[in-house]
Design a protein around this motif. Structure first.
Motif, PDB file in Angstrom:
ATOM      1  N   GLN A 248       4.336  -2.379   3.434  1.00 39.49           N
ATOM      2  CA  GLN A 248       4.347  -2.321   2.001  1.00 39.49           C
ATOM      3  C   GLN A 248       5.880  -2.657   1.508  1.00 39.49           C
ATOM      4  O   GLN A 248       6.232  -3.569   0.481  1.00 39.49           O
ATOM      5  CB  GLN A 248       3.825  -0.980   1.155  1.00 39.49           C
ATOM      6  CG  GLN A 248       2.492  -1.176   0.599  1.00 39.49           C
ATOM      7  CD  GLN A 248       1.537   0.144   0.909  1.00 39.49           C
ATOM      8  OE1 GLN A 248       2.079   1.114   1.446  1.00 39.49           O
ATOM      9  NE2 GLN A 248       0.312   0.019   0.336  1.00 39.49           N
TER      10      GLN A 248
ATOM     11  N   HIS B 290       7.446  -6.699  -0.303  1.00 35.29           N
ATOM     12  CA  HIS B 290       8.108  -6.990  -1.586  1.00 35.29           C
ATOM     13  C   HIS B 290       9.265  -7.877  -1.487  1.00 35.29           C
ATOM     14  O   HIS B 290       9.268  -8.431  -2.680  1.00 35.29           O
ATOM     15  CB  HIS B 290       8.917  -5.551  -2.298  1.00 35.29           C
ATOM     16  CG  HIS B 290       7.638  -4.683  -2.878  1.00 35.29           C
ATOM     17  ND1 HIS B 290       7.704  -3.273  -2.569  1.00 35.29           N
ATOM     18  CD2 HIS B 290       6.690  -4.901  -3.710  1.00 35.29           C
ATOM     19  CE1 HIS B 290       6.524  -2.890  -3.125  1.00 35.29           C
ATOM     20  NE2 HIS B 290       6.202  -3.746  -3.825  1.00 35.29           N
TER      21      HIS B 290
ATOM     22  N   HIS C 129      -7.700  -4.170   5.141  1.00 33.66           N
ATOM     23  CA  HIS C 129      -7.578  -4.006   3.894  1.00 33.66           C
ATOM     24  C   HIS C 129      -6.334  -4.848   3.343  1.00 33.66           C
ATOM     25  O   HIS C 129      -5.127  -4.794   4.137  1.00 33.66           O
ATOM     26  CB  HIS C 129      -7.456  -2.436   3.388  1.00 33.66           C
ATOM     27  CG  HIS C 129      -8.857  -1.937   3.483  1.00 33.66           C
ATOM     28  ND1 HIS C 129      -9.175  -1.214   4.604  1.00 33.66           N
ATOM     29  CD2 HIS C 129      -9.543  -1.718   2.367  1.00 33.66           C
ATOM     30  CE1 HIS C 129     -10.459  -0.789   4.408  1.00 33.66           C
ATOM     31  NE2 HIS C 129     -10.717  -0.958   3.261  1.00 33.66           N
ATOM     32  N   ARG C 130      -6.473  -5.427   2.328  1.00 35.20           N
ATOM     33  CA  ARG C 130      -4.988  -6.020   1.784  1.00 35.20           C
ATOM     34  C   ARG C 130      -4.194  -4.876   1.404  1.00 35.20           C
ATOM     35  O   ARG C 130      -4.850  -3.875   0.936  1.00 35.20           O
ATOM     36  CB  ARG C 130      -5.430  -7.129   0.774  1.00 35.20           C
ATOM     37  CG  ARG C 130      -6.287  -8.283   0.922  1.00 35.20           C
ATOM     38  CD  ARG C 130      -6.529  -9.235  -0.182  1.00 35.20           C
ATOM     39  NE  ARG C 130      -7.577  -9.989   0.256  1.00 35.20           N
ATOM     40  CZ  ARG C 130      -7.605 -11.084   0.676  1.00 35.20           C
ATOM     41  NH1 ARG C 130      -6.598 -11.643   0.884  1.00 35.20           N
ATOM     42  NH2 ARG C 130      -8.764 -11.831   1.022  1.00 35.20           N
TER      43      ARG C 130
ATOM     44  N   ASP D 210      -3.541  -4.176  -1.621  1.00 35.68           N
ATOM     45  CA  ASP D 210      -4.067  -3.831  -2.821  1.00 35.68           C
ATOM     46  C   ASP D 210      -5.328  -3.045  -2.814  1.00 35.68           C
ATOM     47  O   ASP D 210      -5.814  -2.710  -3.752  1.00 35.68           O
ATOM     48  CB  ASP D 210      -4.256  -5.119  -3.889  1.00 35.68           C
ATOM     49  CG  ASP D 210      -5.024  -6.149  -3.439  1.00 35.68           C
ATOM     50  OD1 ASP D 210      -6.005  -5.756  -2.378  1.00 35.68           O
ATOM     51  OD2 ASP D 210      -5.249  -6.916  -4.100  1.00 35.68           O
ATOM     52  N   GLY D 211      -5.566  -2.940  -1.536  1.00 30.85           N
ATOM     53  CA  GLY D 211      -6.887  -2.244  -1.318  1.00 30.85           C
ATOM     54  C   GLY D 211      -8.157  -2.895  -0.826  1.00 30.85           C
ATOM     55  O   GLY D 211      -9.179  -2.516  -0.398  1.00 30.85           O
ATOM     56  N   ARG D 212      -8.008  -4.220  -1.311  1.00 27.25           N
ATOM     57  CA  ARG D 212      -9.162  -4.954  -1.281  1.00 27.25           C
ATOM     58  C   ARG D 212      -9.697  -5.021   0.238  1.00 27.25           C
ATOM     59  O   ARG D 212      -8.943  -5.557   1.199  1.00 27.25           O
ATOM     60  CB  ARG D 212      -9.024  -6.463  -1.654  1.00 27.25           C
ATOM     61  CG  ARG D 212      -9.557  -6.341  -3.405  1.00 27.25           C
ATOM     62  CD  ARG D 212      -9.210  -7.739  -3.810  1.00 27.25           C
ATOM     63  NE  ARG D 212      -7.925  -8.036  -3.559  1.00 27.25           N
ATOM     64  CZ  ARG D 212      -7.524  -9.597  -3.492  1.00 27.25           C
ATOM     65  NH1 ARG D 212      -8.347 -10.427  -3.281  1.00 27.25           N
ATOM     66  NH2 ARG D 212      -6.245  -9.968  -3.498  1.00 27.25           N
TER      67      ARG D 212
END
Ligand code: FES
Ligand SMILES: [Fe+2]
Lengths: 428, 173
Positions: free
Chosen positions: B53, B57, B84-85, B87-89
């Motif tokens: 993560q 950035h 998962h990406r 962003d959670g998808r």
């Protein structure tokens, strides 16, 4: 890929530069002991880390490494007379001792104290093994002497040569931890070189041209493990240690002597490559020593009386396209050392690393650059002593072993990569 | 030596000496290098995900980042494993690997060993270069390392967070 400013940080080693200061934390090879063979032998010009110096051995056998130029009016002391425990400038007769202290100014009165206030910059010069080592940093921080195994085994077990390389030290050094070029560039040598051929390991090397790599930190630098398939269920590992800043070892082959290099900056566009071969537990044979003198293995055949390779950029490295076609050499250049040097020099004096296209197999190089940069910055900003200064870090060895596939090379080779006196190298 | 006699006698230095003279670098072709790699970076466990993560950035040309937490299986076979990406998808591993040529796997402990094996197998089968970065001083990730070893062209052991950025930067992703 490296940003321009980082490339400059890594490649510039003159006084006051971050890498220059880093190098000045260590004992580094200044010259071969053979260059000053006897007391009062002719002085020798030595350029290191972009500083021009003069080395001499006085009438009492003391080694000096002093500013090349006379404090009077700047004549080179290379023309000096090495006599009666000092070096005398032939121009007006000023005389210096091995610490750079001026001990005589003939134009002054006999009892004048003038010369006491004249001292040339000088660095210690110490013989360990076949090398004379110097430390060019702050005398107050001078570390204990180096303990690399190749300079500590008995004289009959070791041999060191040196050659001038016409490119920045990083370019040369990166070749020392780059295990993936061996199967290509040096493939001819694995079959024919007297100091390489015949080892079982060579077969693994030739059969599997796509090694896998594991790169691990060590106290003094890195271990780079290159793994190739061996017999069913096993891997052939070649482990290359790097001790910061510039010491690398090539993994051994069979019972051949173990070899490696020290890459020392002369200035930003030239370096000395010291190449050594030693056997931890036995004397080198006559044949081995002769092969080294003749420029086989990691050594080079130099122009007599110099440390410039006979095959060099001025004669296109004596490239032989027919031998290349016949498959005797991969690049047409003969000898491991000049195969490396020719390509490293071909990049130009200081390669522009912002233009490279690295692959994961280059991870050892990526990591080494990062460690050097971090150490140089930590030294500059916080005065942190870098890895590799502590002589304990020098006691490493390369190794070549066959291991079951599930085993980690780090766990299995802890003893193999430690230089233990009287214990033979781990090698296949 | 054959070939040498063909050359006219000349006072000029050799081709190599001329080509490597300091000034010659001015004439190198100066075309900007396009990003070479379409990379996927996969965090195998919780700490590795946090690192992914942070690294994500920064600005990358093509690299995309994934995590393995909240394991679930959309069916049989490695390609149907769900990642998962950031962003959670959710996304299938098979899809993640489509169109990529390098996968960088981050591990800090053994929790992700099954993922490591599956990713390794699939990359191996598809000819995708795999690199493993194992973070941390002590070897808490022995099993994950062992699972990656057969497939990862490179394993960076005892790495730290800056190694991730460093490797991705060097690879121009
Ligand atoms: S293949 Fe490595 S420099 Fe060309
Ligand atoms: Fe080489």
């Amino acid at each position: 890929m490296l940003r321009k400013d980082i490339n400059e940080l890594l490649t510039q080693t003159g006084p006051g530069t971050p890498m220059g200061e880093l190098f000045r934390q260590y004992w580094i090879p200044a010259m071969l002991a053979e260059e000053l063979p006897e007391n009062d032998s002719p002085p020798v010009r030595v350029k290191l880390l972009s500083e021009r110096m003069l080395a001499f051995r006085d009438s009492e056998g003391r080694y000096g490494l002093i500013d090349e130029f006379c404090a009077h009016r700047g004549a080179s002391l290379w023309f000096g007379r090495n006599e009666q425990a000092g070096l005398r400038c032939p121009y007006h007769g000023w005389k210096y001792d091995y610490t750079g202290q001026c001990i005589e100014v003939p134009s002054e009165a006999d009892n004048s104290s003038f010369c006491q206030n004249v001292k040339l910059t000088a660095y210690p010069l110490v013989k360990i093994g076949d090398l004379l080592w110097t430390y060019m940093g702050d005398p107050a921080k001078q570390p204990p002497l180096p303990e690399f195994e190749f300079v500590h085994v008995p004289a009959e077990q070791t041999y060191t040569s040196k050659r001038w390389q016409q490119c920045n030290w990083m370019q040369a050094f990166e070749g020392g931890i780059d295990s993936s070029h061996v199967t290509f560039l040096h493939s001819g040598g694995l079959k024919t070189d007297p100091l390489f051929k015949g080892a079982k390991g060579n077969e693994y090397n030739m059969k599997d041209t796509k090694p896998f790599f594991e790169v691990a930190d060590s106290e003094g630098g890195l271990f780079v493990g290159a793994r190739r398939n061996a017999e069913e269920g096993t891997y052939y590992w070649r482990i290359t240690p790097w001790v910061m800043p510039a010491f690398t070892m090539v993994p051994p082959r069979g019972d051949h002597p173990v070899h490696g290099h020290f890459w020392v900056p002369i200035d930003d566009e030239n370096c000395w490559t010291y190449s050594f071969d030693y056997h931890p537990v036995r004397a080198l044979t006559e044949t081995e020593r002769q092969a080294m003198i003749d420029g086989h293995g990691v050594h080079s055949k130099n122009i007599p009386g110099t440390y410039r390779p006979a095959a060099n950029m001025d004669n296109d490295y004596l490239i032989d396209r027919e031998a290349q076609k016949r498959g005797e050499t991969y690049s047409g250049v003969a000898g491991i050392a000049m195969q490396d040097a020719s390509l490293q020099e071909s990049m130009g004096p200081i390669v522009d690393r912002s233009k490279e296209r690295l692959v994961p197999a280059d991870s050892g190089i990526i990591k080494a650059r990062q460690k050097l940069r971090k150490a140089a910055v930590a030294l500059r900003d916080e005065g942190v002593t870098p890895p590799g200064v502590d002589p304990e870090h020098h006691r490493v060895r390369s190794a070549a072993v066959v291991l079951p596939q599930a085993e980690s090379f780090l766990d299995s080779c802890r003893d193999a990569v430690r230089a233990t006196p009287g214990v033979p190298q781990s090698s296949v | 030596m054959a070939g040498t006699d063909m050359r006219a006698p000349s006072a000029y230095p050799s081709e190599c000496a001329r080509a490597t003279a300091p000034g010659e670098s001015r004439f190198r072709i100066d075309v900007p290098i396009r990003p070479a790699r379409n990379a996927r970076v996969i965090g195998l466990d919780e700490r590795a995900t946090a690192i992914a993560q942070r690294v994500a950035h920064r600005s990358w040309a093509k690299a995309t980042f994934y995590t393995c937490q909240a394991a679930s299986d959309a069916g049989t076979g490695d390609a149907r494993i769900v990642l998962h990406r950031l962003d959670g998808r959710p996304v299938l591993l098979g899809e993640v690997l489509t169109g990529t040529d390098v996968v960088v796997v981050l591990a800090t402990e053994d929790a992700g060993r099954q993922w490591a094996a599956a990713i390794g197998r699939l990359c191996g089968a598809d000819g995708i270069t795999t690199a493993g970065i194992v973070l941390g001083e002590d070897f808490e990730a022995d099993d994950a390392v062992a699972a990656l070893r057969p497939y990862a062209r490179v394993l960076l052991l005892s790495a730290d967070e800056s190694d991730v950025t460093e490797l991705l930067t060097a690879l121009r992703v």
